[in-house]
Scaffold this motif. Structure first.
Motif, PDB file in Angstrom:
ATOM      1  N   SER A  47     -61.253  31.624  31.728  1.00 36.14           N
ATOM      2  CA  SER A  47     -60.778  30.724  32.783  1.00 36.14           C
ATOM      3  C   SER A  47     -59.778  29.686  32.284  1.00 36.14           C
ATOM      4  O   SER A  47     -58.956  29.200  33.047  1.00 36.14           O
ATOM      5  CB  SER A  47     -61.947  30.029  33.461  1.00 36.14           C
ATOM      6  N   HIS A  48     -59.828  29.355  31.032  1.00 43.36           N
ATOM      7  CA  HIS A  48     -58.904  28.347  30.496  1.00 43.36           C
ATOM      8  C   HIS A  48     -57.455  28.827  30.580  1.00 43.36           C
ATOM      9  O   HIS A  48     -56.541  28.029  30.711  1.00 43.36           O
ATOM     10  CB  HIS A  48     -59.280  28.006  29.052  1.00 43.36           C
ATOM     11  N   VAL A  49     -57.253  30.143  30.540  1.00 47.94           N
ATOM     12  CA  VAL A  49     -55.900  30.696  30.651  1.00 47.94           C
ATOM     13  C   VAL A  49     -55.295  30.307  31.993  1.00 47.94           C
ATOM     14  O   VAL A  49     -54.134  29.886  32.067  1.00 47.94           O
ATOM     15  CB  VAL A  49     -55.903  32.231  30.496  1.00 47.94           C
ATOM     16  N   ALA A  50     -56.073  30.426  33.047  1.00 50.80           N
ATOM     17  CA  ALA A  50     -55.566  30.100  34.381  1.00 50.80           C
ATOM     18  C   ALA A  50     -55.200  28.618  34.490  1.00 50.80           C
ATOM     19  O   ALA A  50     -54.176  28.269  35.090  1.00 50.80           O
ATOM     20  CB  ALA A  50     -56.589  30.475  35.441  1.00 50.80           C
ATOM     21  N   ALA A  51     -55.990  27.751  33.884  1.00 52.72           N
ATOM     22  CA  ALA A  51     -55.699  26.315  33.941  1.00 52.72           C
ATOM     23  C   ALA A  51     -54.404  25.984  33.197  1.00 52.72           C
ATOM     24  O   ALA A  51     -53.577  25.199  33.681  1.00 52.72           O
ATOM     25  CB  ALA A  51     -56.861  25.522  33.353  1.00 52.72           C
ATOM     26  N   TYR A 110     -57.210  36.884  19.109  1.00 52.22           N
ATOM     27  CA  TYR A 110     -58.191  35.824  19.347  1.00 52.22           C
ATOM     28  C   TYR A 110     -57.662  34.920  20.456  1.00 52.22           C
ATOM     29  O   TYR A 110     -56.745  34.110  20.250  1.00 52.22           O
ATOM     30  CB  TYR A 110     -58.463  35.055  18.055  1.00 52.22           C
ATOM     31  N   VAL A 111     -58.220  35.062  21.633  1.00 56.56           N
ATOM     32  CA  VAL A 111     -57.694  34.432  22.843  1.00 56.56           C
ATOM     33  C   VAL A 111     -57.622  32.903  22.762  1.00 56.56           C
ATOM     34  O   VAL A 111     -56.617  32.327  23.179  1.00 56.56           O
ATOM     35  CB  VAL A 111     -58.476  34.907  24.093  1.00 56.56           C
ATOM     36  N   PRO A 112     -58.622  32.195  22.226  1.00 48.29           N
ATOM     37  CA  PRO A 112     -58.478  30.734  22.161  1.00 48.29           C
ATOM     38  C   PRO A 112     -57.235  30.273  21.388  1.00 48.29           C
ATOM     39  O   PRO A 112     -56.588  29.299  21.784  1.00 48.29           O
ATOM     40  CB  PRO A 112     -59.765  30.280  21.472  1.00 48.29           C
ATOM     41  N   GLN A 115     -49.975  37.193  27.323  1.00 47.99           N
ATOM     42  CA  GLN A 115     -50.780  37.992  26.413  1.00 47.99           C
ATOM     43  C   GLN A 115     -52.258  37.620  26.534  1.00 47.99           C
ATOM     44  O   GLN A 115     -53.129  38.487  26.534  1.00 47.99           O
ATOM     45  CB  GLN A 115     -50.320  37.802  24.974  1.00 47.99           C
ATOM     46  N   ALA A 116     -52.551  36.338  26.647  1.00 49.22           N
ATOM     47  CA  ALA A 116     -53.935  35.889  26.789  1.00 49.22           C
ATOM     48  C   ALA A 116     -54.546  36.414  28.077  1.00 49.22           C
ATOM     49  O   ALA A 116     -55.709  36.838  28.104  1.00 49.22           O
ATOM     50  CB  ALA A 116     -54.006  34.370  26.745  1.00 49.22           C
TER      51      ALA A 116
END
Length: 160
Positions: free
Chosen positions: A123-127, A88-90, A114-115
């Motif tokens: 996009s939140h991963v990049a931030a 679960y990515v979040p 991993q995300a």
């Protein structure tokens, strides 16, 4: 004494309907969106008593705990959610962000990698990765990931 035991046993096996579970989760999310983090924490905890394996509720509870400064509890909540569903990515991203915010960047890096592998369009991963790069002293990479996160906002009509 026997009656108390029977009542506790019956309460343990009493099932709540899916509609009740959904409405309690939605009520908790509504409180969180309104900014009532303390109310949302109480609502998520109440919901998790009836649905303890709800990874989305655990993630949102962790976010509320983090926002109110209860980082130890938030970390434990994210770890529990991650142990229930490590895809679960979040949860992965929020746990990595919390670790980075607590100056534990080297522990956050595997979660963010991993995300990124699990959902490269999230996009939140990049931030969060940009924040991690700044913490590690790499402003060029931080700029690259922050630009990537910003540009991703225009790829989604819901955010336009």
């Amino acid at each position: 004494m026997l009656f108390k035991f029977i009542n506790r046993l019956r309460a343990r096996f009493t099932t709540h309907s899916n509609a009740e579970k959904i409405s309690s989760f939605e009520a908790a999310v509504a409180l969180m969106r309104r900014g009532d983090m303390h109310g949302a924490i109480a609502a998520f905890r109440a919901h998790l008593k009836t649905d303890p394996y709800n990874v989305m509720a655990l993630n949102d509870l962790g976010v509320c705990l983090s926002d109110t400064g209860k980082t130890q509890e938030a970390s434990a909540t994210f770890e529990l959610a991650y142990s229930l569903d490590d895809t679960y990515v979040p949860v992965i991203v929020n746990h990595g962000k919390l670790l980075n915010d607590r100056r534990r960047s080297t522990e956050a890096l595997p979660f963010l990698r991993q995300a990124k592998i699990s959902d490269h369009e999230f996009s939140h991963v990049a931030a969060v990765f940009a924040g991690l790069c700044l913490t590690l002293g790499d402003p060029a990479r931080a700029r690259h990931y922050q630009l990537q996160a910003w540009l991703a906002n225009f790829d989604n009509l819901r955010l336009a």
